[in-house]
Each structure stands twice: as structure tokens, then as C-alpha cells.
Enzyme design. Structure first.
Site, short mmCIF file in Angstrom:
data_model
loop_
_atom_site.label_atom_id
_atom_site.label_comp_id
_atom_site.label_asym_id
_atom_site.label_seq_id
_atom_site.Cartn_x
_atom_site.Cartn_y
_atom_site.Cartn_z
CE LYS A 166 -12.11 8.46 -18.37
NZ LYS A 166 -12.43 9.73 -17.77
CG ASP B 213 -9.11 16.67 -15.30
OD1 ASP B 213 -8.44 16.04 -16.14
OD2 ASP B 213 -10.12 16.19 -14.74
CE1 TYR C 107 -15.75 12.26 -16.06
CE2 TYR C 107 -15.36 12.32 -13.70
CZ TYR C 107 -15.67 11.61 -14.85
OH TYR C 107 -15.91 10.28 -14.77
NE ARG D 105 -2.70 0.62 3.51
CZ ARG D 105 -1.95 1.02 4.56
NH1 ARG D 105 -1.31 2.18 4.53
NH2 ARG D 105 -1.83 0.26 5.62
C1 LIG Z 1 -12.78 10.20 -16.51
C2 LIG Z 1 -12.38 11.53 -16.01
C3 LIG Z 1 -12.13 11.74 -14.65
C4 LIG Z 1 -12.32 10.65 -13.60
O1 LIG Z 1 -11.49 9.56 -13.83
P1 LIG Z 1 -11.83 8.02 -13.41
O2 LIG Z 1 -10.59 7.31 -13.79
O3 LIG Z 1 -13.03 7.62 -14.20
O4 LIG Z 1 -12.10 8.00 -11.95
C5 LIG Z 1 -11.71 13.00 -14.26
N1 LIG Z 1 -11.57 14.01 -15.16
C6 LIG Z 1 -11.84 13.84 -16.48
C7 LIG Z 1 -11.65 14.99 -17.41
C8 LIG Z 1 -12.24 12.60 -16.94
O5 LIG Z 1 -12.51 12.45 -18.25
#
Ligand SMILES: *Cc1c(COP(=O)(O)O)cnc(C)c1O
Length: 381
Positions: free
Chosen positions: A201, A176, A106, A54
């Protein structure tokens, strides 16, 4: 401490692993599926020792190393993008904090701030961050954190990170960077303090692993982020780290292909009668537009599969209002119900355009130059 990267991104991602296995010299790093480590055996080369998985794990450390280098800072990994978003807020906010974030952020980030952090006293302003003057008015001395998405999701509007960095009045600026990726934008170089990714992503890129990270050039914030990682315990597994790292090796190739697909799709969409507000920031694979029969279009497409998420090699279509709209109240619905969002994959762009053309024909929308040859009700109205 800004890590300087002498090589190009392509060389860095292709070359990064293969240094861990001293016993057999494997070119690819092994996956260390162990919870704990024999404390009587310290690494011979003075490398960082491990004690419990962890707290740390070789696969996680290696992935943190490469992600930090790609963004020009130090990375801390989490078990999802939302765990990373939460860690960023947790690292800087107290119960007296005010945060400024995009009204079209988001959906999961909005839910975290509006429903969870609000219970701990964190207050917020939701604004259109593409308007820098508005950001400047909303940011006060009580503002702890300014949250930016460039481009926004699903609106795909542009936000000027450098200008916002110039008016942050002591607040921490977090970006982000999930959609732009370090291939197209390195927020720390634009004056941001934190960079957040959903590695689910584009960074992993194959729709097979959930993960997230926060990168900073501040040693103090990085230390804080690692304390949060260990004490909240939302850590990625060694296999998750391996998969993300394997995807990352082709990031530059995939991003060029996503951009090529999105450029072709955008050009086509602009030629379709009845489609409006076609938004593509000019890089990466996300395109949004307004379409009178959004749900019917999503059903009619075959190569673009109807699913949430983005950034994988395969193309996806999402109607955010009907697919995630019920997650949030009015604040989430900062864009029209007929908005369609495409995640353009790395397929042949001609095939993607053909799929769209066929689907638009099925729902009665046609390309402008063809309306004379094949009249539709719209063409006569
Ligand atoms: C998908 C996404 C998130 C969250 O990510 P997860 O891996 O699904 O928890 C945050 N910001 C953006 C812009 C995203 O597309």
C-alpha cells in the site's frame, strides 16, 4: 532496543541506500538476483555474510534496515501483508490462545483468524475497538494477542492505541499501521509490541508490488519472526524489495499529497445532499462515506478507478460490500452495504473533486447550495 533516528524521516528515506556496491560505487543499490553465495568470499568490511536467499538477501536486509528505522524497531519482511499478519499471529499464539480483534478489521485478517487459526484452536473476540472499556472487558489473562487497526478499514474509525497499551494485561499488542504509515503514527512509541504493514500500500506506494513486514523493538520477537520467515519461506524477492525501497524514498512527499487530496475530497463530500457518515481520520488518503447508490457512483467515476487495494499514487474507489463482501460471512459485514471507500491518490485535488461532482450529478445527487438552481427529485421530497 529502540533505534534512535537523529535525522528527519525525509532525510532518512532519501539517503538510505547507496552503501552496498563497493566495486563501482553505484548511488542506488544493485538488485542481487542470486539464490546462493560463494562461501569462500566473506565481505571485507565485516558486514553480515549471506548463504542462501530464502534465509537472507542483501536487498531484503537493506529494506528491513530502513523499515525498522522508520518505525523505531527491527523489521522482518514477508512476501505479502497477509504473510506478515500470519507471522505476527504465528510468533505469539499457541493452540490455547485467545485473541481480541476489531469486528471491522481488514477482511483478510478476519478470514485468517476465523477460518484458519480457529482450526488450530485459537479463539477470538471480535469487538468495536474504538470502545476502550469494551476492550478492557474482553481482554483476560488467557488473551495472547490484541490486534488493533487505527484507523480501521474500511470504516476508518479511530482507535486509541496508547489507552489499549495501558490495559493489555500481559498480552502482546499488535498494530496494523498500513493506513497511517510511520509518517503519521509510530505505534511502538505508543506502547505497541508489534507493528504490521502491508507494504503493498502506501510504503511502496505505486500499486506495483505485494509485500509485508512486522516491526518490533523486542530482540526476542524479532528473532522469532525471522525463524518464521525462513521456515515458512514466504519471503519477498530481491526485485520486490528494490521496488518497495524505491517507492519508500518519496513516502513523506506522497503522504502529504494523499492527505491534501483526502482533505479536499472530504470537504466536498460533506457538502453533497444525501451523503452521510463521511469518515476521514484527518491524515492519509482514505475516506469512506455512505451513498444511496454506491455501485452506480463507483461506475460513474472516471479518475477514481473501480478497484480494490489502496495507497497507490492513483485514486481508487471500492464498494467493500459488493467487492469483498462475499469473501466473508456476517462478521465481515460490520458496516452498511451502502459504504463507499475512496483511496485518494496524489492527483490534483481539484480534478478529484470535479470527478466526484460530475459522478454525483450523473446519479442524481447534488451539492446543497446548488439544489435551488438545479432541482432534483430529492430537492422536492
Ligand atoms: C492490504 C492490507 C493487508 C494485507 O496486505 P496484502 O499485501 O494485500 O497481503 C493487511 N492489512 C491492511 C490494513 C491492508 O490494507
Amino acid at each position: 532496543m529502540q533505534a534512535k533516528e537523529p535525522q528527519s524521516l525525509a532525510t532518512t528515506v532519501a539517503q538510505w541506500d547507496g552503501h552496498r556496491d563497493h566495486d563501482y560505487g553505484s548511488v542506488v543499490n544493485p538488485i542481487y538476483l542470486t539464490t546462493t553465495y560463494d562461501q569462500s568470499r566473506q565481505p571485507a568490511d565485516g558486514a553480515r555474510p549471506f548463504d542462501y536467499s530464502r534465509t537472507s538477501n542483501p536487498n531484503r536486509v537493506d529494506l528491513e534496515d530502513i523499515l525498522g528505522r522508520l518505525e523505531g524497531g527491527m523489521a522482518c519482511l514477508y512476501s505479502s501483508g497477509m504473510a506478515a499478519v500470519h507471522a505476527a499471529f504465528q510468533a505469539v499464539c499457541t493452540n490455547a490462545s485467545h485473541v481480541v480483534l476489531p469486528h471491522d478489521a481488514y477482511s483478510g485478517t478476519l478470514r485468517l483468524v476465523l477460518e484458519e487459526l480457529a482450526r488450530f484452536g485459537v479463539t477470538h473476540s471480535l469487538i468495536d475497538m474504538s470502545d476502550v472499556a469494551l476492550v478492557e472487558r474482553e481482554v483476560t489473562n488467557a488473551t495472547t494477542l490484541i490486534w488493533v487497526e487505527h484507523p480501521t478499514n474500511p470504516g476508518l474509525r479511530s482507535v486509541d492505541v496508547r489507552s489499549i497499551a495501558g490495559i493489555k494485561k500481559g498480552a502482546v499488542l499488535a498494530v496494523d499501521n498500513t493506513i497511517a504509515t510511520p509518517v503519521y503514527q509510530r505505534p511502538l512509541e505508543l506502547g505497541a509490541d508489534l507493528v504490521v504493514h502491508s507494504t503493498s500500500k502506501y510504503l511502496s506506494g505505486h500499486s506495483d508490488v505485494i509485500g509485508g513486514c512486522v516491526v518490533t523493538s523486542s530482540s526476542e520477537l524479532n528473532a522469532r519472526l525471522h525463524v518464521i520467515q525462513n521456515s515458512f519461506g514466504s519471503v519477498p524477492s530481491p526485485v520486490d524489495c528494490f521496488l518497495t525501497g524505491r517507492g519508500l524514498k518519496t513516502l513523506h512527499l506522497r503522504m502529504s499529497a494523499h492527505t491534501r487530496s483526502a482533505a479536499a475530497v472530504t470537504a466536498f463530500l460533506e457538502s453533497v445532499e444525501g451523503i452521510s457518515d463521511v469518515n476521514w481520520p484527518g491524515f492519509s488518503g482514505m475516506v469512506s462515506f455512505r451513498c444511496p447508490s454506491a455501485d452506480a457512483l463507483a461506475d460513474a467515476l472516471t479518475l477514481f478507478r473501480s478497484a480494490t487495494s489502496l495507497g497507490g499514487v492513483e485514486s481508487l474507489v471500492k464498494v467493500p460490500w459488493s467487492m469483498s463482501g462475499n469473501m466473508m460471512g456476517a462478521a465481515f459485514k460490520a458496516y452498511p452495504a451502502d459504504t463507499v471507500r475512496l483511496s485518494c491518490g496524489i492527483e490534483d485535488p481539484d480534478d478529484l473533486v470535479r470527478d466526484l461532482d460530475r459522478a454525483f450529478n450523473l446519479i442524481g445527487l447534488t451539492k446543497r447550495h446548488r439544489t435551488a438552481a438545479r432541482p432534483t427529485p430529492e430537492a422536492h421530497s
